[in-house]
Write a protein that holds these residues in place. Structure first.
Motif, PDB file in Angstrom:
ATOM      1  N   PRO A   1       0.828  -1.203   0.000  1.00  0.00           N
ATOM      2  CA  PRO A   1       0.000   0.000   0.000  1.00  0.00           C
ATOM      3  C   PRO A   1       0.868   1.260   0.000  1.00  0.00           C
ATOM      4  CG  PRO A   1      -0.719  -1.541   1.688  1.00  0.00           C
ATOM      5  CD  PRO A   1       0.584  -2.048   1.158  1.00  0.00           C
ATOM      6  N   ASP A   2       0.413   2.261  -0.718  1.00  0.00           N
ATOM      7  CA  ASP A   2       1.122   3.539  -0.730  1.00  0.00           C
ATOM      8  C   ASP A   2       0.116   4.682  -0.618  1.00  0.00           C
ATOM      9  OD1 ASP A   2       0.094   4.107  -3.337  1.00  0.00           O
ATOM     10  OD2 ASP A   2       1.796   3.091  -4.264  1.00  0.00           O
TER      11      ASP A   2
ATOM     12  N   GLY B   1      -6.902   8.978   6.063  1.00  0.00           N
ATOM     13  CA  GLY B   1      -5.461   8.774   6.018  1.00  0.00           C
ATOM     14  C   GLY B   1      -5.018   7.333   6.167  1.00  0.00           C
ATOM     15  N   THR B   2      -5.967   6.406   6.219  1.00  0.00           N
ATOM     16  CA  THR B   2      -5.619   4.983   6.223  1.00  0.00           C
ATOM     17  C   THR B   2      -5.937   4.415   4.832  1.00  0.00           C
ATOM     18  OG1 THR B   2      -7.803   4.359   7.070  1.00  0.00           O
ATOM     19  CG2 THR B   2      -6.044   4.704   8.702  1.00  0.00           C
ATOM     20  N   VAL B   3      -5.455   3.212   4.581  1.00  0.00           N
ATOM     21  CA  VAL B   3      -5.685   2.586   3.281  1.00  0.00           C
ATOM     22  C   VAL B   3      -7.175   2.238   3.148  1.00  0.00           C
ATOM     23  CG1 VAL B   3      -5.144   0.569   1.857  1.00  0.00           C
ATOM     24  CG2 VAL B   3      -3.318   1.767   3.093  1.00  0.00           C
ATOM     25  N   HIS B   4      -7.745   2.624   2.031  1.00  0.00           N
ATOM     26  CA  HIS B   4      -9.167   2.385   1.762  1.00  0.00           C
ATOM     27  C   HIS B   4      -9.459   0.888   1.806  1.00  0.00           C
ATOM     28  CE1 HIS B   4     -12.984   2.276  -0.350  1.00  0.00           C
ATOM     29  NE2 HIS B   4     -13.067   3.578  -0.144  1.00  0.00           N
ATOM     30  N   GLY B   5     -10.588   0.515   2.389  1.00  0.00           N
ATOM     31  CA  GLY B   5     -10.990  -0.884   2.478  1.00  0.00           C
ATOM     32  C   GLY B   5     -11.169  -1.540   1.129  1.00  0.00           C
TER      33      GLY B   5
ATOM     34  N   PRO C   1      -6.614  -1.497  10.850  1.00  0.00           N
ATOM     35  CA  PRO C   1      -6.338  -0.506   9.802  1.00  0.00           C
ATOM     36  C   PRO C   1      -5.019  -0.815   9.102  1.00  0.00           C
ATOM     37  CG  PRO C   1      -6.013   0.456  11.985  1.00  0.00           C
ATOM     38  CD  PRO C   1      -6.577  -0.915  12.200  1.00  0.00           C
ATOM     39  N   ILE C   2      -4.997  -0.547   7.811  1.00  0.00           N
ATOM     40  CA  ILE C   2      -3.774  -0.663   7.026  1.00  0.00           C
ATOM     41  C   ILE C   2      -3.324   0.753   6.719  1.00  0.00           C
ATOM     42  CG2 ILE C   2      -2.767  -1.510   4.860  1.00  0.00           C
ATOM     43  CD1 ILE C   2      -4.981  -3.649   4.820  1.00  0.00           C
ATOM     44  N   THR C   3      -2.036   1.001   6.884  1.00  0.00           N
ATOM     45  CA  THR C   3      -1.462   2.305   6.576  1.00  0.00           C
ATOM     46  C   THR C   3      -0.288   2.104   5.620  1.00  0.00           C
ATOM     47  OG1 THR C   3       0.141   2.293   8.383  1.00  0.00           O
ATOM     48  CG2 THR C   3      -2.078   3.136   8.902  1.00  0.00           C
ATOM     49  N   VAL C   4       0.255   3.196   5.132  1.00  0.00           N
ATOM     50  CA  VAL C   4       1.440   3.115   4.295  1.00  0.00           C
ATOM     51  C   VAL C   4       2.574   2.452   5.074  1.00  0.00           C
ATOM     52  CG1 VAL C   4       3.176   4.487   3.061  1.00  0.00           C
ATOM     53  CG2 VAL C   4       0.743   5.074   2.888  1.00  0.00           C
ATOM     54  N   GLU C   5       2.628   2.711   6.379  1.00  0.00           N
ATOM     55  CA  GLU C   5       3.678   2.135   7.223  1.00  0.00           C
ATOM     56  C   GLU C   5       3.522   0.626   7.436  1.00  0.00           C
ATOM     57  OE1 GLU C   5       1.964   5.008   8.085  1.00  0.00           O
ATOM     58  OE2 GLU C   5       3.604   6.245   7.324  1.00  0.00           O
TER      59      GLU C   5
ATOM     60  N   LEU D   1      -5.231  -8.670   9.008  1.00  0.00           N
ATOM     61  CA  LEU D   1      -5.706  -7.327   8.703  1.00  0.00           C
ATOM     62  C   LEU D   1      -7.147  -7.341   8.195  1.00  0.00           C
ATOM     63  CD1 LEU D   1      -2.498  -6.159   6.806  1.00  0.00           C
ATOM     64  CD2 LEU D   1      -3.071  -5.751   9.220  1.00  0.00           C
ATOM     65  N   ALA D   2      -7.487  -8.375   7.424  1.00  0.00           N
ATOM     66  CA  ALA D   2      -8.835  -8.523   6.870  1.00  0.00           C
ATOM     67  C   ALA D   2      -9.022  -9.989   6.492  1.00  0.00           C
ATOM     68  CB  ALA D   2      -9.017  -7.635   5.653  1.00  0.00           C
ATOM     69  N   HIS D   3     -10.273 -10.414   6.414  1.00  0.00           N
ATOM     70  CA  HIS D   3     -10.563 -11.775   5.969  1.00  0.00           C
ATOM     71  C   HIS D   3     -11.906 -11.778   5.269  1.00  0.00           C
ATOM     72  CE1 HIS D   3     -13.389 -12.629   9.338  1.00  0.00           C
ATOM     73  NE2 HIS D   3     -12.581 -11.818  10.011  1.00  0.00           N
TER      74      HIS D   3
END
Length: 160
Positions: A62-63, A71-75, A112-116, A148-150
Motif C-alpha cells: 500500500p502507498d 489517512g488509512t488505506v481504503h478498504g 487498519p492498514i497504513t502506508v507504514e 488485517l482482513a478476511h
C-alpha cells in the motif's frame, strides 16, 4: 513494486487462449509472467506471487495512492485483494474450457492498514468446489502474520 512484477505485462488474455488452458495453468501463468496480469493489478500495485491447486497468494505494498479521507488505506484495496485471491484459488481448480465469476463475497476489516504497514499478503484457499459453485476463504496479513482482513466468496463455475 517487486522486481518480478516489473517484467510482467498487463491486459487481458483472449478468451480462446484461456479456454485452451486449465485453471491452474492460467493462474500459474499469472505468477510466471506468461499470462498478463489484469490492469487493476498495475493500478493498485499488487502481484499474483504463488499458485497451487486450490491456493493463490497475492502480495502488494500500500502507498499514498490508496488512502481514504481518514489517512488509512481504503478498504477497497483489501476487498480487491480478497476477491482476486479467492476467485483465482477457485479458478486454479478448473478444467480447460471452464471459467468462474464471483456471485458474492463478504469481508471483515480487522485492523487498519497504513502506508507504514508495508507489504501485505492476501491468501485465498478453496473451501469447496462443486460442479457449478465454488466457495473460498481469504486472509490479508502483514509481514508479521497479523490478520488485517478476511473474507469468504461464492463463485459460479460455467463453460466458457
Amino acid at each position: 513494486m517487486s522486481g518480478a512484477m516489473a517484467s510482467k505485462t498487463y491486459g487481458t488474455l483472449p478468451a480462446e487462449k484461456r479456454r485452451e488452458m486449465t485453471g491452474l495453468e492460467f493462474v500459474q501463468g499469472l505468477v510466471e509472467g506468461r499470462v498478463p496480469l489484469n490492469t487493476i493489478a498495475k493500478i493498485l500495485n499488487y502481484d499474483v506471487t504463488e499458485a497451487a491447486a486450490g491456493r493463490v497468494v497475492i502480495t502488494g505494498r500500500p502507498d499514498d495512492t490508496h488512502l481514504n479521507p481518514a489517512g488509512t488505506v481504503h478498504g477497497g484495496l483489501s476487498a480487491t485483494l480478497l476477491d482476486s485471491c479467492m476467485g483465482l484459488a477457485i479458478w486454479s481448480t478448473l478444467d480447460k474450457g471452464s471459467s468462474q465469476t464471483t456471485l458474492e463475497f463478504k469481508i471483515s476489516l480487522v485492523r487498519p492498514i497504513t502506508v507504514e504497514t508495508g507489504r501485505i499478503k492476501a491468501e485465498g484457499i478453496v473451501l469447496n468446489r462443486g460442479r457449478r459453485i465454488g466457495t473460498a476463504q481469504g486472509r490479508v496479513t502483514d509481514l508479521q502474520g497479523r490478520l488485517l482482513a478476511h473474507g469468504t466468496t461464492t463463485c459460479l463455475i460455467f463453460d466458457s
